[in-house]
Design an enzyme around this catalytic site. Structure first.
Site, PDB file in Angstrom:
ATOM      1  N   ASP A  63       0.842  -1.263   0.125  1.00  0.00           N
ATOM      2  CA  ASP A  63       0.075   0.050   0.053  1.00  0.00           C
ATOM      3  C   ASP A  63       0.899   1.446   0.061  1.00  0.00           C
ATOM      4  O   ASP A  63       1.812   1.497   0.851  1.00  0.00           O
ATOM      5  CB  ASP A  63      -0.967  -0.063   1.317  1.00  0.00           C
ATOM      6  CG  ASP A  63      -1.950   1.020   1.008  1.00  0.00           C
ATOM      7  OD1 ASP A  63      -2.326   1.375   0.147  1.00  0.00           O
ATOM      8  OD2 ASP A  63      -2.545   1.319   2.294  1.00  0.00           O
ATOM      9  N   TYR A  93       1.200   5.794  -0.597  1.00  0.00           N
ATOM     10  CA  TYR A  93       0.622   6.808   0.218  1.00  0.00           C
ATOM     11  C   TYR A  93       0.760   7.964  -0.715  1.00  0.00           C
ATOM     12  O   TYR A  93       1.462   9.012  -0.534  1.00  0.00           O
ATOM     13  CB  TYR A  93       1.561   7.090   1.348  1.00  0.00           C
ATOM     14  CG  TYR A  93       1.085   7.872   2.357  1.00  0.00           C
ATOM     15  CD1 TYR A  93      -0.329   8.003   3.040  1.00  0.00           C
ATOM     16  CD2 TYR A  93       2.063   9.041   3.085  1.00  0.00           C
ATOM     17  CE1 TYR A  93      -0.566   8.807   4.092  1.00  0.00           C
ATOM     18  CE2 TYR A  93       1.648   9.486   4.132  1.00  0.00           C
ATOM     19  CZ  TYR A  93       0.408   9.505   4.691  1.00  0.00           C
ATOM     20  OH  TYR A  93       0.125  10.351   5.734  1.00  0.00           O
ATOM     21  N   HIS A 136      -4.006  14.024   0.600  1.00  0.00           N
ATOM     22  CA  HIS A 136      -4.102  13.255   1.821  1.00  0.00           C
ATOM     23  C   HIS A 136      -2.982  13.105   2.842  1.00  0.00           C
ATOM     24  O   HIS A 136      -3.088  13.310   4.037  1.00  0.00           O
ATOM     25  CB  HIS A 136      -4.213  11.591   1.431  1.00  0.00           C
ATOM     26  CG  HIS A 136      -4.267  10.632   2.330  1.00  0.00           C
ATOM     27  ND1 HIS A 136      -5.490  10.592   3.296  1.00  0.00           N
ATOM     28  CD2 HIS A 136      -3.599   9.782   2.795  1.00  0.00           C
ATOM     29  CE1 HIS A 136      -5.307   9.629   4.077  1.00  0.00           C
ATOM     30  NE2 HIS A 136      -4.205   9.203   3.873  1.00  0.00           N
ATOM     31  N   GLU A 193     -10.239   3.855   3.440  1.00  0.00           N
ATOM     32  CA  GLU A 193      -9.465   4.847   2.739  1.00  0.00           C
ATOM     33  C   GLU A 193      -9.847   4.440   1.296  1.00  0.00           C
ATOM     34  O   GLU A 193      -9.596   3.129   0.938  1.00  0.00           O
ATOM     35  CB  GLU A 193      -8.033   4.392   3.217  1.00  0.00           C
ATOM     36  CG  GLU A 193      -7.363   4.987   4.512  1.00  0.00           C
ATOM     37  CD  GLU A 193      -6.141   4.987   4.855  1.00  0.00           C
ATOM     38  OE1 GLU A 193      -5.647   4.155   3.993  1.00  0.00           O
ATOM     39  OE2 GLU A 193      -5.592   5.700   5.606  1.00  0.00           O
ATOM     40  N   GLU A 235      -9.229   3.964  -2.405  1.00  0.00           N
ATOM     41  CA  GLU A 235      -7.968   3.687  -2.958  1.00  0.00           C
ATOM     42  C   GLU A 235      -8.280   3.040  -4.379  1.00  0.00           C
ATOM     43  O   GLU A 235      -9.220   2.542  -4.619  1.00  0.00           O
ATOM     44  CB  GLU A 235      -6.872   3.124  -2.266  1.00  0.00           C
ATOM     45  CG  GLU A 235      -6.655   3.449  -0.836  1.00  0.00           C
ATOM     46  CD  GLU A 235      -5.453   2.889  -0.169  1.00  0.00           C
ATOM     47  OE1 GLU A 235      -4.660   2.285  -0.763  1.00  0.00           O
ATOM     48  OE2 GLU A 235      -5.317   3.132   1.082  1.00  0.00           O
ATOM     49  N   ASP A 252      -9.064   0.474   2.110  1.00  0.00           N
ATOM     50  CA  ASP A 252      -8.122  -0.091   3.228  1.00  0.00           C
ATOM     51  C   ASP A 252      -8.723   0.451   4.398  1.00  0.00           C
ATOM     52  O   ASP A 252      -8.519   1.388   5.042  1.00  0.00           O
ATOM     53  CB  ASP A 252      -6.756   0.777   2.918  1.00  0.00           C
ATOM     54  CG  ASP A 252      -6.055   0.549   3.716  1.00  0.00           C
ATOM     55  OD1 ASP A 252      -5.941  -0.492   4.631  1.00  0.00           O
ATOM     56  OD2 ASP A 252      -4.957   1.346   4.055  1.00  0.00           O
ATOM     57  N   ARG A 277      -7.992   3.725  13.492  1.00  0.00           N
ATOM     58  CA  ARG A 277      -7.067   4.862  13.587  1.00  0.00           C
ATOM     59  C   ARG A 277      -6.658   5.015  15.010  1.00  0.00           C
ATOM     60  O   ARG A 277      -5.282   5.246  15.080  1.00  0.00           O
ATOM     61  CB  ARG A 277      -7.706   6.212  13.511  1.00  0.00           C
ATOM     62  CG  ARG A 277      -8.323   6.614  11.941  1.00  0.00           C
ATOM     63  CD  ARG A 277      -7.163   6.632  10.934  1.00  0.00           C
ATOM     64  NE  ARG A 277      -7.855   6.715   9.602  1.00  0.00           N
ATOM     65  CZ  ARG A 277      -7.216   6.458   8.683  1.00  0.00           C
ATOM     66  NH1 ARG A 277      -5.778   6.090   8.608  1.00  0.00           N
ATOM     67  NH2 ARG A 277      -7.619   6.782   7.496  1.00  0.00           N
ATOM     68  N   GLN A 291      -4.006   2.074  14.879  1.00  0.00           N
ATOM     69  CA  GLN A 291      -2.690   2.565  13.993  1.00  0.00           C
ATOM     70  C   GLN A 291      -1.831   3.862  14.961  1.00  0.00           C
ATOM     71  O   GLN A 291      -0.752   3.909  14.811  1.00  0.00           O
ATOM     72  CB  GLN A 291      -3.406   3.320  13.017  1.00  0.00           C
ATOM     73  CG  GLN A 291      -2.442   3.672  11.891  1.00  0.00           C
ATOM     74  CD  GLN A 291      -3.097   4.461  10.461  1.00  0.00           C
ATOM     75  OE1 GLN A 291      -4.203   4.358  10.737  1.00  0.00           O
ATOM     76  NE2 GLN A 291      -2.113   5.126   9.994  1.00  0.00           N
ATOM     77  N   TYR A 337       2.012   2.811  15.199  1.00  0.00           N
ATOM     78  CA  TYR A 337       2.792   3.026  13.900  1.00  0.00           C
ATOM     79  C   TYR A 337       4.181   3.522  13.901  1.00  0.00           C
ATOM     80  O   TYR A 337       4.912   3.466  12.896  1.00  0.00           O
ATOM     81  CB  TYR A 337       1.658   3.831  12.830  1.00  0.00           C
ATOM     82  CG  TYR A 337       2.063   5.388  13.024  1.00  0.00           C
ATOM     83  CD1 TYR A 337       2.727   6.162  11.814  1.00  0.00           C
ATOM     84  CD2 TYR A 337       1.635   6.227  14.245  1.00  0.00           C
ATOM     85  CE1 TYR A 337       2.723   7.551  12.124  1.00  0.00           C
ATOM     86  CE2 TYR A 337       1.496   7.348  14.139  1.00  0.00           C
ATOM     87  CZ  TYR A 337       2.300   8.054  13.186  1.00  0.00           C
ATOM     88  OH  TYR A 337       2.353   9.505  13.243  1.00  0.00           O
ATOM     89  N   LYS A 348      -4.266  -1.748  10.261  1.00  0.00           N
ATOM     90  CA  LYS A 348      -4.735  -1.829   8.742  1.00  0.00           C
ATOM     91  C   LYS A 348      -5.237  -3.402   8.490  1.00  0.00           C
ATOM     92  O   LYS A 348      -5.867  -3.528   7.466  1.00  0.00           O
ATOM     93  CB  LYS A 348      -3.514  -1.547   8.330  1.00  0.00           C
ATOM     94  CG  LYS A 348      -3.399  -0.262   8.212  1.00  0.00           C
ATOM     95  CD  LYS A 348      -3.866   0.814   7.173  1.00  0.00           C
ATOM     96  CE  LYS A 348      -3.263   2.160   7.226  1.00  0.00           C
ATOM     97  NZ  LYS A 348      -4.187   2.990   6.406  1.00  0.00           N
ATOM     98  N   THR A 385      -8.918  -5.611   4.021  1.00  0.00           N
ATOM     99  CA  THR A 385      -8.847  -4.882   2.683  1.00  0.00           C
ATOM    100  C   THR A 385      -9.683  -5.369   1.688  1.00  0.00           C
ATOM    101  O   THR A 385      -9.768  -6.472   1.319  1.00  0.00           O
ATOM    102  CB  THR A 385      -7.468  -4.905   2.119  1.00  0.00           C
ATOM    103  OG1 THR A 385      -6.467  -4.633   3.319  1.00  0.00           O
ATOM    104  CG2 THR A 385      -7.249  -3.764   1.200  1.00  0.00           C
ATOM    105  N   THR A 404      -4.939   6.389   0.057  1.00  0.00           N
ATOM    106  CA  THR A 404      -5.804   7.261  -0.241  1.00  0.00           C
ATOM    107  C   THR A 404      -5.929   8.241  -0.958  1.00  0.00           C
ATOM    108  O   THR A 404      -5.037   8.961  -1.235  1.00  0.00           O
ATOM    109  CB  THR A 404      -6.162   7.821   1.284  1.00  0.00           C
ATOM    110  OG1 THR A 404      -6.071   6.807   2.475  1.00  0.00           O
ATOM    111  CG2 THR A 404      -7.509   8.470   1.526  1.00  0.00           C
ATOM    112  N   GLU A 416     -10.368  12.597   7.327  1.00  0.00           N
ATOM    113  CA  GLU A 416     -10.230  13.995   6.659  1.00  0.00           C
ATOM    114  C   GLU A 416     -11.327  14.466   6.639  1.00  0.00           C
ATOM    115  O   GLU A 416     -11.530  15.686   6.842  1.00  0.00           O
ATOM    116  CB  GLU A 416      -9.405  13.662   5.491  1.00  0.00           C
ATOM    117  CG  GLU A 416      -8.203  13.453   5.663  1.00  0.00           C
ATOM    118  CD  GLU A 416      -7.745  12.760   4.052  1.00  0.00           C
ATOM    119  OE1 GLU A 416      -7.216  13.545   3.434  1.00  0.00           O
ATOM    120  OE2 GLU A 416      -7.876  11.760   3.799  1.00  0.00           O
TER     121      GLU A 416
HETATM  122 CA    CA Z   1      -3.792   3.072   2.825  1.00  0.00          CA
END
Ligand code: CA
Length: 388
Positions: free
Chosen positions: A117, A119, A124, A185, A187, A219, A223, A226, A230, A239, A243, A330, A344
């Site tokens: 994945d 970014y 984003h 997310e 994607e 995805d 949060r 994460q 992370y 995550k 998916t 995203t 967001e």
């Molecule tokens: Ca992602």
């Protein structure tokens, strides 16, 4: 080109689209089909009747065997299918093998090998940077030098429609509990058909030699899990629980009219990333939560291109395998109504995150080669309560 299939001309699944999927009739094994209008063409019996060299690939329960045949076969199979559906003399053979979508069960189309994945949206990455690091730079120093990514969990890539169980896990301060900040997310995913040799990078201009097609991808992200886990090694359990991808894999040829110049890159990337006119896809995404459209992210606003992501993924000599899936990250555009995650969209509003029972639908469309629009299908998921 016009098709003889009733109702397909002018639809989002016209003969210039022809995505592949894996379907099953009641009581039968899953196998490969192609979508035309609201019908699935059962390719295996037609290919056997026409004694196609590769007829066996349509009897498989994933697209991997078809994808492994490589670019030339991919292109010739597409021409063959197009001929079946546009030439009137083929109709007697083909029509008995068209099945209404409502009579079939759709399965995960690809046996996913490795999942990566990225970014790749500057909007984003900047939004997330501002939310998580309000006092720091929105983008970290490496972001405009390389397409940032991580290796995800291939085994939990699921087909659209698979329920998503709310995860539990460690959160801030080492507490344990049910995720309360479950997010999406929106994607785009790229599916690799032709692998590569270990030790040999794939150049950015070999994209179409290796990538078979495109899927819609959600995805799912917890949060709160994460945020705690992370640093310093990136996303992990926040995550890896699910998916979702679309039932249909849109062949890269169907998107020939969708390529556009991306907004531009400064500083100029290193030569292996193919600096200059960087091409992306003009794909519109629509995010719907419980029947209400909450955002419309445009893929053409991405910073890093799909070919750059593929070149970067292999620049160290890591090899590709048939079934590899790499996602864009995203997709968020510059405007508030173009954001690709609830983090967001809500921007600090905790009620923006998903509740049990919420249904999320992602839809994708692009310009077709015949002047109309085509759909990449939907990615649907309903949130189920946590277990355990
Ligand atoms: Ca992602």
């Amino acid at each position: 080109m016009k098709t003889w299939v009733p109702g397909a001309d002018g639809s989002l699944f016209d003969v210039d689209n022809l995505p592949y999927g894996v379907f099953a009739l009641p009581g039968e094994e899953p196998r490969v089909g192609v979508r035309i209008g609201d019908l699935v063409l059962d390719l295996a019996p037609v290919a056997a009747a026409e004694m196609l060299d590769v007829h066996h690939v349509f009897e498989e329960r994933s697209l991997n065997a078809l994808m492994a045949e490589g670019r030339a076969v991919r292109e010739s199979v597409r021409r063959w299918v197009s001929g079946l559906l546009t030439e009137e003399p083929e109709r007697d053979l083909v029509e008995p093998h068209l099945v209404p979508l409502q009579e079939v069960t759709m399965h995960l189309p690809v046996e996913v090998a490795d999942y990566v994945d990225f970014y790749a949206s500057e909007h984003h990455a900047s939004n997330v940077g501002r939310i998580f690091r309000p006092d720091g730079e929105a983008l970290l120093p490496n972001w405009k030098h390389l397409p940032v990514g991580y290796h995800g969990r291939a085994g939990t890539v699921v087909a659209s429609g698979t329920p998503v169980v709310r995860p539990r896990g460690q959160q801030r301060g080492g507490t344990f509990g049910t995720s309360k900040r479950l997010d999406i997310e929106a994607e785009l995913g790229f599916v690799v058909g032709t692998g590569s040799e270990l030790g040999t990078p794939v150049p950015y201009d070999a994209f179409a030699d290796h990538v078979f097609g495109v899927v819609g991808l959600n995805d799912w992200s917890a949060r709160d899990i994460q945020a705690w886990e992370y640093v310093p090694l990136g996303p992990f359990l926040g995550k890896s629980f699910a998916t979702s991808i679309s039932h249909w894999v849109t062949p890269i040829e169907a998107l020939d009219a969708a390529w556009v110049d991306l907004p531009g890159q400064d500083p100029e990337p290193l030569p292996y990333l193919g600096p200059g006119a960087v091409r992306g896809l003009d794909i519109d995404v629509e995010i719907e939560v419980n029947g209400e459209v909450v955002s419309r992210p445009p893929y053409r606003t991405m910073y890093w291109s799909p070919a750059q992501m593929l070149a970067h993924l292999t620049v160290n000599g890591a090899s590709l395998r048939t079934g590899d899936l790499f996602a864009s990250g995203t997709i968020s555009g510059p405007d508030p109504d173009q954001r690709g995650s609830l983090l967001e969209i809500g921007w600090g509003d905790e009620s923006a995150f998903l509740a049990d029972g919420d249904v999320v639908t992602l839809r994708y469309s692009a310009p077709g080669t015949a002047g109309g629009r085509l759909s990449l299908g939907e990615v649907v998921g309903v949130v189920e309560p946590a277990r355990g």
